[in-house]
Every structure is written in C-alpha cells, then in structure tokens.
Design a protein around this motif. Sequence first.
Motif, PDB file in Angstrom:
ATOM      1  N   TYR A  37      25.279  81.221  65.306  1.00 14.60           N
ATOM      2  CA  TYR A  37      24.575  80.328  64.375  1.00 14.60           C
ATOM      3  C   TYR A  37      23.981  79.101  65.056  1.00 14.60           C
ATOM      4  CZ  TYR A  37      26.696  83.270  60.894  1.00 14.60           C
ATOM      5  OH  TYR A  37      27.062  84.349  60.152  1.00 14.60           O
ATOM      6  N   PHE A  38      23.978  79.091  66.371  1.00 11.57           N
ATOM      7  CA  PHE A  38      23.408  77.955  67.099  1.00 11.57           C
ATOM      8  C   PHE A  38      22.758  78.455  68.386  1.00 11.57           C
ATOM      9  CE2 PHE A  38      24.521  73.471  68.925  1.00 11.57           C
ATOM     10  CZ  PHE A  38      23.187  73.236  69.173  1.00 11.57           C
ATOM     11  N   PRO A  39      21.619  79.170  68.261  1.00  9.40           N
ATOM     12  CA  PRO A  39      20.917  79.639  69.464  1.00  9.40           C
ATOM     13  C   PRO A  39      20.091  78.502  70.062  1.00  9.40           C
ATOM     14  CG  PRO A  39      19.728  80.360  67.530  1.00  9.40           C
ATOM     15  CD  PRO A  39      20.973  79.636  67.039  1.00  9.40           C
ATOM     16  N   GLN A  40      20.773  77.596  70.760  1.00  5.08           N
ATOM     17  CA  GLN A  40      20.153  76.363  71.239  1.00  5.08           C
ATOM     18  C   GLN A  40      18.862  76.617  72.009  1.00  5.08           C
ATOM     19  OE1 GLN A  40      22.413  74.043  74.074  1.00  5.08           O
ATOM     20  NE2 GLN A  40      21.497  72.166  73.294  1.00  5.08           N
ATOM     21  N   ASP A  41      18.889  77.555  72.931  1.00  6.47           N
ATOM     22  CA  ASP A  41      17.689  77.814  73.734  1.00  6.47           C
ATOM     23  C   ASP A  41      16.516  78.252  72.854  1.00  6.47           C
ATOM     24  OD1 ASP A  41      19.177  77.180  75.966  1.00  6.47           O
ATOM     25  OD2 ASP A  41      19.600  79.268  76.487  1.00  6.47           O
TER      26      ASP A  41
END
Length: 123
Positions: A37-41
């Motif tokens: 839930y946090f695909p930073q890239d």
Amino acid sequence: MLHRLATIAYISLASLTCTAALLPVAVHAEALVNSRYFPQDAILEWSGERYSIRRIDDLPLGSDEYIRIDNWMRVYPDRVEALQATIIENRGLTAALRAEGVQINNVGGIQQALNGGLVIFLR
C-alpha cells in the motif's frame, strides 16, 4: 570446566539467535516503504499516467482487500503519514488528486496496478 563450556555455548547460541532475529525486522521496516500500500518509487515517478480512486468503505466489508488495507492503516499510521508526504512530494500527482476533490490526508493506501497506474484508496 564442562559447565563453563556449556555456558559459553549457550551465550553464543543466544547471541546468534538474537542477531538473526533482528535481520528480518530491518528488512521488514525497509519493505514497508515499498510495500503493498506504499509503492514509494511508483508514487515519486508518477507523471500523468493512469490512476483510479477507490473508497475503502466501498470495498466489501470483511473482504480480504478490506481487511488487509484496514489492518495496514491501523498498524502503521506512521507509514500512512509517510505515504501522504510522498504524494505531496509529487506535485503532479497532488494536483491531479486535488482536481478530483481528494484531500491528501484522506489517502489511506496506494497500490501500483499491473498497467503501471496507481490505485488510490481513500478512507
């Protein structure tokens, strides 16, 4: 003498066990940044590609997806805040979401879709 050797062996084993136990914690903390839930890239690199918005409340209550995202938001509130800060870093994404009437502090999670777009979950 035998007692000393047993004590040294026990301390060595305990030390090795504790060291091995800490490794997954460090890997797990890093994995949370680029997590489900946090695909930073993908968030930082987003530049106008597709995205869709889903309300968490619209997911079937008790469904696997609902349970996973609800648990993620409750267990890792600091990661949700970091996610929102990452969205703000990408001015294009922030502008696109605000044009849709999305308040960034209502974003609870993001997934990267197979087509490269983002699925943005709102609370």
